[in-house]
Structure formats: structure tokens, C-alpha cells
Design an enzyme around this catalytic site. Sequence first.
Site, PDB file in Angstrom:
ATOM      1  CE  LYS A   1      34.320  38.302  33.414  1.00 17.04           C
ATOM      2  NZ  LYS A   1      35.238  37.169  33.637  1.00 17.04           N
TER       3      LYS A   1
ATOM      4  CE  LYS B   1      40.990  35.302  37.742  1.00 23.38           C
ATOM      5  NZ  LYS B   1      39.778  34.756  37.150  1.00 23.38           N
TER       6      LYS B   1
HETATM    7 MG    MG Z   1      39.181  35.463  33.233  1.00 25.82          MG
END
Ligand code: MG
Length: 371
Positions: A164, A263
Site C-alpha cells: 500500500k 471484487k
Molecule cells: Mg485495491
Amino acid sequence: MNIKKVQLYHVRMPLKHSVETSFSTIGDKDSIIVEVQDDDGITGWGEAPAFAVPWYTEETIGTVWHMLEDFLIPLCFRRNWAHPKIAATAFSAIQRNNMAKSGLESALWDLYAKREEKSLAAVLGGCNKMIEVGVVIGLQAKVKDVLDLLEQYLTQGYKRIKLKIKPGHDVEPISAMRRQFPEVSLSVDANGAYTLNEKDMFQKMDWFGLSMIEQPLAAGDLLEHAKLQENLRTPLCLDESIAVAQDVQHALELKSCRIINIKMSRVGGLTSALALHDYCQERRIPVWCGGMFETGIGRAHNIALSSLANFSLPGDISASSRYWETDIIEPEVTVQKGEIQVPEGWGIGYAVNRRHLEKVVVAKKTFYKQG
Ligand code: MG
């Protein structure tokens, strides 16, 4: 499927290690678990892994519960569903609220697969028996912490490491990771934390041989993503930007990305995820399955989805033990040599550990079909 009972569980599970993203730090993970039961007493499980605050999409635990209780569950009781795809079409009468829809719709898919006496992967049309998986490293205060975690995950066999990033925490850790592990498959995820003004930073990133840069700019910035992609060799991957099939169409026509993260929770369920998969497959755009710190139930759905042919890049589906001391499924999800075996049992292929589920419940409510 004549659904006669739906039970909602708001669960809160402490993450083994808190995860910092460009927006916030997640320590405890909340989620909504959906259990449906038909008139033969067969149950199906789904999960809406919304966050407590609306940093990822506009949905939260509170909005998901409201949409399920006041709209989606009453709609589900209204008819007998021959197939979950028909329910998904009916749910589309409600605008957006994709995680809420996905929680209920994915429970119907589990139930449907059990009624068919097949695995969820089989009814979805999956063909892969093993799926390759990667792991995410959250933002760390020190570069040394990033390197220690990276080494630990490589020892555990993960095949792709994602870091991240956010402004100020990007080039330095990636450059250190690359120096120490020149051959490892690395990618970064910005969760939309940058603007085109930071183009120079991405041009530096272009030298590190990353497998992708995920969601560098805001969700609505398809044009800006196209301008950025034009100047980079590294493929951009879109996550938050993609909620419906039309978003993929726009992104591909504009050349905003070369890879799509699917997702099921973000796109409204497995029916929509299947449609996106097929659309990308026809256009030779590789896809992979992202994670949202799901409990074992959502994780099991992600594993089944990832068994489809065009999920050709490792997904963010780590072992249960990466996140939880104890998961709410049995057996727990395990990773061996960077791969997860797709279960062959009926439905999601894992049993729900009801005793542990009850331990992590914050609130629950049961709904019955009238008449
Ligand atoms: Mg992502």
C-alpha cells in the site's frame, strides 16, 4: 429456492496485525454475515465486508444492514428463485448498494450450489483446481518493517507482494524492496491517493518493474488514468473505479488501465463478477480477485470465483491465519507454496464454525417470510 428465513450477523473480528491504508488504520474488522435458509432447511452463507467508515466506497456496515433489512430481504422473500442470477436481476432494481446486494446474492449462490450438490466453483464454471495468491503489506512507519514483512511472506510462499502506498510513502520503500529482492513480483496499491500532479512519482515507479500500479487516482478519474497510463510502461489496474460492467467498457475504451481487479462485493455479487470476468476475457484483459479483509465466508466465495479461467493473476486471498487468530470457518483457508486448493465440497466448501461466529457477533437479527 424458496427462502423462508434470513439471519443477519454483524461481526467484529480483531485483525492480528492492524493494516494502514492511504485513508485509515484498520484494527478491528467489522462485517455483515448473511445466512439464508430455504423451505427444505438448507442454508447458504454470504458476506458483505463493508468497512465501518465509507473510505473505500460509499457503503458502511450501517448502510448495508439498512439496505438488507428494509429492501433486499423483503424483496428476496417475494419470490421463489430458480437461479441466483434471477435474484441478482431483481436486486438491480435497487440503485448501487453493491456490498449489501452481494452479501445476500452470494448466500443464494452458496445455497443454490448445495441444492445442486456441487461446489460453488463448479456452478460458477470455474476450471482451476489451485489458485495462486498474493499478500498485501499495509503502510509501515519504517522501510525496515516493510522489508521484514516482505521476507516473512516470501518464506510463507506467497507469489506476489503488494505494498500500500500514499504520498511520502512510495518510492523509498519500493526502491528498497527492489534492491533486496530484484526478482520478486511486486505491485503497489494507492487506493486513489494521488492526482495527476504527482506524475513524476509514477515515472520513478516505472523503473521498478512492478507487475501493476493499482488505483493510483480517484475512482471517478478515468480520463486522468488514461493520461497517466499513456506515459507509463507499467500496467495500471483499476479497483475502486469499477462498480458495473459499463465502467470496464469505459475504462478499456479510454485505455485507462490494462488490468482489472474484480471484487464481488464491490460489483454487486457473483453474477456481476461473472459478467465482468467474461467481458474482460473476450478482450484479453487479465483480471484478479481483490480482498477486503473478509472472514472465511467471503474468502471462500473469492476462492471459488478465482477458479475461473481469466483470473490469471494472483489474487489478494491470503490464509485465514494472515488476518485472524481463529476464523469462522472450518477448516481454515491455508496457503501452500503460494497456492490455495479450491475446495470440492458442496457450496462454498467450508463449514461455518457457529460457536466462534457467536463469539464475534455484535448484533444479529432474524427475518421470516410471512405466510
Ligand atoms: Mg485495491
